[in-house]
Design an enzyme around this catalytic site. Structure first.
Site, PDB file in Angstrom:
ATOM      1  N   LYS A  32       0.839  -1.198   0.000  1.00 24.61           N
ATOM      2  CA  LYS A  32       0.000   0.000   0.000  1.00 24.61           C
ATOM      3  C   LYS A  32       0.876   1.251   0.000  1.00 24.61           C
ATOM      4  CE  LYS A  32      -2.457   1.662   3.668  1.00 24.61           C
ATOM      5  NZ  LYS A  32      -2.367   3.140   3.721  1.00 24.61           N
ATOM      6  N   LYS A  61      -7.396   7.901  -1.978  1.00 22.26           N
ATOM      7  CA  LYS A  61      -8.698   8.362  -1.480  1.00 22.26           C
ATOM      8  C   LYS A  61      -9.216   9.534  -2.313  1.00 22.26           C
ATOM      9  CE  LYS A  61      -8.052   6.742   3.261  1.00 22.26           C
ATOM     10  NZ  LYS A  61      -6.637   6.380   3.281  1.00 22.26           N
ATOM     11  N   HIS A  63     -11.405  12.153  -4.251  1.00 18.62           N
ATOM     12  CA  HIS A  63     -12.718  12.751  -3.945  1.00 18.62           C
ATOM     13  C   HIS A  63     -12.776  14.092  -4.676  1.00 18.62           C
ATOM     14  CE1 HIS A  63     -15.853  13.738  -0.560  1.00 18.62           C
ATOM     15  NE2 HIS A  63     -16.325  13.923  -1.787  1.00 18.62           N
ATOM     16  N   PRO A  66     -16.712  14.178 -10.862  1.00 23.74           N
ATOM     17  CA  PRO A  66     -16.555  12.913 -11.595  1.00 23.74           C
ATOM     18  C   PRO A  66     -15.509  12.959 -12.703  1.00 23.74           C
ATOM     19  CG  PRO A  66     -18.872  13.313 -11.176  1.00 23.74           C
ATOM     20  CD  PRO A  66     -18.137  14.544 -10.707  1.00 23.74           C
ATOM     21  N   THR A 118     -12.063   6.259   9.891  1.00 24.41           N
ATOM     22  CA  THR A 118     -12.147   5.847  11.311  1.00 24.41           C
ATOM     23  C   THR A 118     -11.736   6.979  12.251  1.00 24.41           C
ATOM     24  OG1 THR A 118     -10.004   4.790  10.992  1.00 24.41           O
ATOM     25  CG2 THR A 118     -11.928   3.352  11.038  1.00 24.41           C
TER      26      THR A 118
HETATM   27  O1  C5P Z   1       1.212   0.374  10.954  1.00 21.13           O
HETATM   28  P1  C5P Z   1      -0.246   0.019  10.848  1.00 21.13           P
HETATM   29  O2  C5P Z   1      -0.479  -1.479  10.709  1.00 21.13           O
HETATM   30  O3  C5P Z   1      -1.072   0.620  11.954  1.00 21.13           O
HETATM   31  O4  C5P Z   1      -0.674   0.682   9.466  1.00 21.13           O
HETATM   32  C1  C5P Z   1      -1.978   0.593   8.988  1.00 21.13           C
HETATM   33  C2  C5P Z   1      -2.104   1.331   7.690  1.00 21.13           C
HETATM   34  O5  C5P Z   1      -3.470   1.411   7.364  1.00 21.13           O
HETATM   35  C3  C5P Z   1      -1.585   2.764   7.709  1.00 21.13           C
HETATM   36  O6  C5P Z   1      -1.137   3.073   6.395  1.00 21.13           O
HETATM   37  C4  C5P Z   1      -2.816   3.572   8.061  1.00 21.13           C
HETATM   38  O7  C5P Z   1      -2.771   4.881   7.567  1.00 21.13           O
HETATM   39  C5  C5P Z   1      -3.902   2.774   7.351  1.00 21.13           C
HETATM   40  N1  C5P Z   1      -5.235   2.932   7.912  1.00 21.13           N
HETATM   41  C6  C5P Z   1      -5.529   2.609   9.222  1.00 21.13           C
HETATM   42  N2  C5P Z   1      -6.807   2.749   9.688  1.00 21.13           N
HETATM   43  C7  C5P Z   1      -7.727   3.227   8.887  1.00 21.13           C
HETATM   44  C8  C5P Z   1      -7.453   3.554   7.574  1.00 21.13           C
HETATM   45  C9  C5P Z   1      -6.174   3.392   7.112  1.00 21.13           C
HETATM   46  O8  C5P Z   1      -4.683   2.161   9.967  1.00 21.13           O
HETATM   47  N3  C5P Z   1      -8.940   3.341   9.341  1.00 21.13           N
END
Ligand code: C5P
Length: 232
Positions: A32, A61, A63, A66, A118
């Site tokens: 990612k 992400k 946004h 269109p 979140t």
């Molecule tokens: O290091 P960690 O496992 O916490 O990383 C999780 C990844 O997922 C990070 O890139 C974070 O920005 C992303 N992410 C998250 N929670 C979310 C959305 C995205 O941890 N709700």
């Protein structure tokens, strides 16, 4: 088993990124790349990960109107992203445009929608953004909107997996961060699940960052997660 682990490459050092790709690409998972790396290193970074044998989830992400999202999605498709994120709250026309954009690129890029971030709680959702629904109800309705608009799946919190699987059915990708393998540091994550729990709940992919990238041996950390999933 196809590798369901998406490694979050949240590293600011390009050499460290290259080392991680070298170690982890043989496991066949996805990497990612978020806004920080995309803006900092430029679109070339996507080609670099692919060139190193990795697949890319481009977590931009998107946004916007269109037409703009369609063109950006087309460019993401041309770059060769496997997965691309957009905001479901952009509405059905924007979501359809994103799907059209990747199709126009002739790529197999799958579009994933983010529902409610979140970082947004009920109070912010209702008092600042004027949404009257609860967070979970808003997540469900945006997930259904994404599905109806032809989007391939959603990114959601581990605690929303079951509800989304229920309302959107089996033929819809669910990708979830907030994953912590047994015994690993929780860090700043608040509502976590283990890899096995998330897959058991119905996730297709799990996003794991620091438990892999900050491990003394990221390859061993990846292997342990895959074992945990296989033996669940
Ligand atoms: O290091 P960690 O496992 O916490 O990383 C999780 C990844 O997922 C990070 O890139 C974070 O920005 C992303 N992410 C998250 N929670 C979310 C959305 C995205 O941890 N709700």
């Amino acid at each position: 088993m196809t590798n369901p682990v998406i490694t979050a490459l949240d590293v600011s050092d390009r050499e460290a990124m290259r080392a991680l790709i070298k170690k982890l690409a043989p496991y066949g998972g996805v990497f990612k790349l978020g806004l920080e790396m995309f803006v900092g290193f430029g679109p070339e970074v996507v080609k670099e990960v692919i060139g190193g044998g990795g697949k890319v989830m481009l977590d931009l992400k998107l946004h916007d109107i269109p037409n703009t999202v369609k063109k950006a999605a087309k460019n993401a498709g041309i770059l060769g992203a496997e997965l691309l994120t957009v905001h479901a709250s952009g509405g059905s026309a924007m979501l359809k445009a994103a799907v059209e954009g990747v199709k126009e690129a002739g790529s197999k890029t799958k579009v994933l929608a983010v529902t409610v971030l979140t970082s947004i709680d009920e109070e912010t959702l209702q008092n600042e953004l004027g949404v009257t629904k609860s967070v979970l109800e808003q997540v469900k309705s945006l997930a259904m909107l994404a599905k109806e608009s032809g989007v391939d799946g959603v990114v959601c919190s581990p605690k929303e997996i079951t509800a989304i699987r229920e309302c959107c059915g089996q033929n819809f990708l669910i990708v979830t961060p907030g994953i912590r393998p047994k015994g690993s540091a929780v860090g700043d994550q608040k509502r976590i699940k283990t890899p096995a729990e998330a897959i058991n709940d119905g996730a297709n992919y799990i996003v794991v960052g620091r438990p892999i990238t900050e491990a003394s041996d990221p390859a061993v950390a990846m292997e342990n997660i895959l074992k945990e999933i296989e033996n669940r």
